[in-house]
Design a protein around this motif. Structure first.
Motif, PDB file in Angstrom:
ATOM      1  N   ALA A  49      41.543  40.621  35.539  1.00 51.54           N
ATOM      2  CA  ALA A  49      41.662  40.788  34.089  1.00 51.54           C
ATOM      3  C   ALA A  49      40.906  42.027  33.613  1.00 51.54           C
ATOM      4  O   ALA A  49      41.372  42.750  32.715  1.00 51.54           O
ATOM      5  N   ILE A  50      39.748  42.288  34.199  1.00 56.03           N
ATOM      6  CA  ILE A  50      38.972  43.483  33.831  1.00 56.03           C
ATOM      7  C   ILE A  50      39.749  44.743  34.198  1.00 56.03           C
ATOM      8  O   ILE A  50      39.822  45.703  33.421  1.00 56.03           O
ATOM      9  N   ARG A  51      40.353  44.756  35.373  1.00 56.48           N
ATOM     10  CA  ARG A  51      41.162  45.912  35.785  1.00 56.48           C
ATOM     11  C   ARG A  51      42.387  46.076  34.884  1.00 56.48           C
ATOM     12  O   ARG A  51      42.807  47.194  34.580  1.00 56.48           O
ATOM     13  N   GLN A  52      42.935  44.977  34.452  1.00 62.19           N
ATOM     14  CA  GLN A  52      44.090  45.062  33.566  1.00 62.19           C
ATOM     15  C   GLN A  52      43.705  45.694  32.233  1.00 62.19           C
ATOM     16  O   GLN A  52      44.467  46.471  31.656  1.00 62.19           O
ATOM     17  N   ARG A  53      42.482  45.384  31.753  1.00 54.35           N
ATOM     18  CA  ARG A  53      42.035  45.929  30.464  1.00 54.35           C
ATOM     19  C   ARG A  53      41.583  47.377  30.574  1.00 54.35           C
ATOM     20  O   ARG A  53      41.780  48.169  29.643  1.00 54.35           O
ATOM     21  N   HIS A  54      40.949  47.734  31.702  1.00 49.83           N
ATOM     22  CA  HIS A  54      40.271  49.030  31.772  1.00 49.83           C
ATOM     23  C   HIS A  54      40.867  50.001  32.780  1.00 49.83           C
ATOM     24  O   HIS A  54      40.498  51.173  32.786  1.00 49.83           O
ATOM     25  N   GLY A  55      41.761  49.535  33.639  1.00 52.46           N
ATOM     26  CA  GLY A  55      42.358  50.408  34.637  1.00 52.46           C
ATOM     27  C   GLY A  55      42.139  49.873  36.037  1.00 52.46           C
ATOM     28  O   GLY A  55      41.129  49.217  36.325  1.00 52.46           O
ATOM     29  N   ASP A  56      43.063  50.165  36.915  1.00 48.42           N
ATOM     30  CA  ASP A  56      43.013  49.645  38.291  1.00 48.42           C
ATOM     31  C   ASP A  56      42.132  50.549  39.150  1.00 48.42           C
ATOM     32  O   ASP A  56      42.606  51.312  40.001  1.00 48.42           O
ATOM     33  N   TYR A  57      40.825  50.458  38.926  1.00 46.88           N
ATOM     34  CA  TYR A  57      39.849  51.314  39.593  1.00 46.88           C
ATOM     35  C   TYR A  57      38.964  50.501  40.545  1.00 46.88           C
ATOM     36  O   TYR A  57      38.892  49.270  40.445  1.00 46.88           O
ATOM     37  N   PRO A  58      38.268  51.194  41.455  1.00 42.19           N
ATOM     38  CA  PRO A  58      37.271  50.495  42.273  1.00 42.19           C
ATOM     39  C   PRO A  58      36.219  49.837  41.381  1.00 42.19           C
ATOM     40  O   PRO A  58      35.909  50.337  40.290  1.00 42.19           O
ATOM     41  N   VAL A  59      35.649  48.738  41.853  1.00 42.12           N
ATOM     42  CA  VAL A  59      34.665  47.970  41.090  1.00 42.12           C
ATOM     43  C   VAL A  59      33.371  47.865  41.886  1.00 42.12           C
ATOM     44  O   VAL A  59      33.385  47.515  43.077  1.00 42.12           O
ATOM     45  N   LEU A  60      32.262  48.176  41.221  1.00 46.18           N
ATOM     46  CA  LEU A  60      30.936  48.027  41.819  1.00 46.18           C
ATOM     47  C   LEU A  60      30.101  47.164  40.882  1.00 46.18           C
ATOM     48  O   LEU A  60      29.902  47.523  39.709  1.00 46.18           O
TER      49      LEU A  60
END
Length: 291
Positions: A49-60
């Motif tokens: 859901a976070i990637r859907q809101r902010h972009g399909d980026y790497p997460v740290l």
């Protein structure tokens, strides 16, 4: 992965979290909510859901997301440790999603300590050029962290349950009826600091109840006084036992001002630093060291 590529950094605590979209060390967007690790049952769905809101980026991620109540429990890195040790021991959920490990410390007297998330801010303060290589840092909060930085990063640290004790007194103790007011830096708070420096907490706290019965302390001032007692005891112990001089406080203005006032009242010096800025600097440095 090139460092020009944006990534999502998440400071994921027990009760709250903050998401940052970072590109080249700069925050492009941020959001804060109360979806702390203790409230999440499906972390994979949350990340999607976070990637859907902010972009399909790497997460740290850092913080309690790596604890026993989080997504996956990660081992602690023992102090002394710095950015390289954190970056080399990241816990990967998958190749694009990772958790920064927490940090542990065992003092010569056997006292044990741990933290998750604060290590990113502490080391980030130096990475951002906001503190010297050797410095004493304080992170007020539910569990107040005091840390000593040196050439090896975080050399040692100690946690005080100052904020949690205040919350317990406010919600469950004999003092509950008196502690409903706001806490502010004023005469009552500084009087509490002066009392707290004696570090006789059990007696000092009961004195609040007695002062109310004798009309020596108003209910409007009681919360500020009680907070001053607890913070004063914490600060006085660090200043006497650890010979602390200048303290760099990583906090928001409200809580940071209370600690700065207590430190000044007890003869110390402090500098207030935005903890969000240090988190961004720390997590960006760890991301860069992944390469």
């Amino acid at each position: 992965m090139a460092m020009s590529e944006p990534f999502l950094a998440i400071d994921w605590g027990t009760t709250n979290r903050r998401v940052y979209l970072i590109e080249n060390g700069m925050v492009r967007h941020t959001e804060r909510d109360d979806a702390g690790a203790a409230k999440i049952s499906d972390f994979e769905r949350e990340i999607a859901a976070i990637r859907q809101r902010h972009g399909d980026y790497p997460v740290l991620m850092a913080g309690m997301v790596g604890s026993s109540i989080g997504w996956q429990e990660t081992p602690y890195v023992p102090a002394p440790a710095g950015m390289k040790e954190l970056a080399s021991t990241l816990h990967y959920i998958d190749e694009r999603t990772a958790i920064v490990p927490g940090m542990s410390w065992q003092a010569p007297d056997g006292r044990c300590d741990v933290m998750r998330g604060e290590e990113v801010q502490l080391l980030g303060a130096h990475a951002a050029g906001l503190v010297p290589e050797e410095a004493v840092l304080c992170q007020p909060g539910t569990h107040c962290k005091w840390a000593w930085l040196g050439g090896n990063g975080v050399e040692r640290f100690v946690t005080a349950m100052t904020g949690e004790l205040f919350a317990m007194l406010r919600q469950h103790s004999l003092l509950r009826p008196q502690l409903g007011g706001d806490v502010a830096d004023g005469d009552a708070f500084r009087a509490g600091v002066a009392q707290g420096q004696h570090r006789d907490l059990a007696a000092s706290l009961f004195g609040i109840r007695a002062a109310a019965m004798l009309d020596a302390l108003s209910d409007a001032d009681a919360a500020s006084y009680a907070s001053g007692v607890l913070i004063g005891a914490d600060v006085a112990n660090r200043m006497e036992h650890d010979k602390v001089g200048r303290v760099y406080i990583l906090a928001d203005v409200y809580l940071g001002t209370l600690y700065a006032s207590a430190i000044a009242a007890l003869g110390g010096d402090s500098v207030l630093i935005d903890s969000h800025e240090t988190f961004v600097a720390g997590i960006s440095t760890i991301r860069e060291l992944q390469e």
